[in-house]
Motif scaffolding. Structure first.
Motif, PDB file in Angstrom:
ATOM      1  N   GLN A  42       0.852  -1.180   0.000  1.00  0.00           N
ATOM      2  CA  GLN A  42       0.000   0.000   0.000  1.00  0.00           C
ATOM      3  C   GLN A  42       0.886   1.227   0.000  1.00  0.00           C
ATOM      4  O   GLN A  42       1.620   1.472   0.972  1.00  0.00           O
ATOM      5  N   GLY A  45      -1.454   7.145   0.300  1.00  0.00           N
ATOM      6  CA  GLY A  45      -2.587   7.717  -0.400  1.00  0.00           C
ATOM      7  C   GLY A  45      -3.232   6.824  -1.437  1.00  0.00           C
ATOM      8  O   GLY A  45      -4.123   7.269  -2.165  1.00  0.00           O
ATOM      9  N   LYS A  46      -2.805   5.564  -1.487  1.00  0.00           N
ATOM     10  CA  LYS A  46      -3.365   4.651  -2.484  1.00  0.00           C
ATOM     11  C   LYS A  46      -3.963   3.426  -1.816  1.00  0.00           C
ATOM     12  O   LYS A  46      -3.701   3.135  -0.657  1.00  0.00           O
ATOM     13  N   GLU A  47      -4.751   2.703  -2.585  1.00  0.00           N
ATOM     14  CA  GLU A  47      -5.336   1.473  -2.073  1.00  0.00           C
ATOM     15  C   GLU A  47      -4.289   0.349  -2.077  1.00  0.00           C
ATOM     16  O   GLU A  47      -3.333   0.369  -2.841  1.00  0.00           O
ATOM     17  N   ARG A  48      -4.528  -0.604  -1.220  1.00  0.00           N
ATOM     18  CA  ARG A  48      -3.650  -1.759  -1.182  1.00  0.00           C
ATOM     19  C   ARG A  48      -3.791  -2.558  -2.484  1.00  0.00           C
ATOM     20  O   ARG A  48      -4.895  -2.727  -3.000  1.00  0.00           O
ATOM     21  N   GLU A  49      -2.656  -3.048  -2.976  1.00  0.00           N
ATOM     22  CA  GLU A  49      -2.672  -3.809  -4.211  1.00  0.00           C
ATOM     23  C   GLU A  49      -1.905  -5.116  -4.030  1.00  0.00           C
ATOM     24  O   GLU A  49      -0.971  -5.213  -3.230  1.00  0.00           O
ATOM     25  N   GLU A  92       8.397   4.055  -7.221  1.00  0.00           N
ATOM     26  CA  GLU A  92       6.985   3.646  -7.225  1.00  0.00           C
ATOM     27  C   GLU A  92       6.748   2.350  -6.462  1.00  0.00           C
ATOM     28  O   GLU A  92       5.599   1.956  -6.266  1.00  0.00           O
TER      29      GLU A  92
END
Length: 132
Positions: A42, A45-49, A92
């Protein structure tokens, strides 16, 4: 209920490597042989992937396109430990990395990553920061 503890995160420069570990423990008689493992991340500021998964016997492995060719997932059933070797890390790739376990079932990690909602047991995560 299983307990999962991740380690191996840290700060690394772009192009560097880290090897994450996930030690799994459970109830009497439990064995990692009967579980598939997934690694997730995660970013701020982003969703878990989902990053990668490996099935119970290690015969089936799936990677997200973003990490394919750079990350390697392995599983040592005797040591009850899963690993995520991460090479050529990029900014990233920064985020909190989690491992998760799910009792084996037909189709688990067969041709596609496992959704996080389908994983039963989770660790608390380890932070990976890739920066110059």
């Amino acid at each position: 209920q299983l307990q999962l503890v991740e380690s191996g995160g840290g700060l690394v420069h772009p192009g560097g490597s880290l090897n994450l570990s996930c030690v799994v423990s459970g109830f009497t008689g439990w064995r990692l042989n009967f579980y598939g493992i997934g690694w997730y991340r995660q970013a701020p500021g982003k969703e878990r992937e989902a990053v990668s998964c490996i099935n119970s016997n290690g015969a089936s492995i799936v990677y997200a396109n973003s990490v394919k060719g750079r990350f390697t997932i392995t599983k040592d059933n005797e040591q009850s430990t899963a690993y995520l070797q991460m090479n050529n890390l990029q900014p990233e790739d920064t985020g909190v990395y989690y491992c998760a376990a799910e009792p084996t079932r037909p189709g688990l990690c067969r041709g596609s990553l496992v959704r996080d909602i389908d994983m039963t047991s989770w660790g608390k995560g380890t932070l990976v920061t890739v920066a110059s």
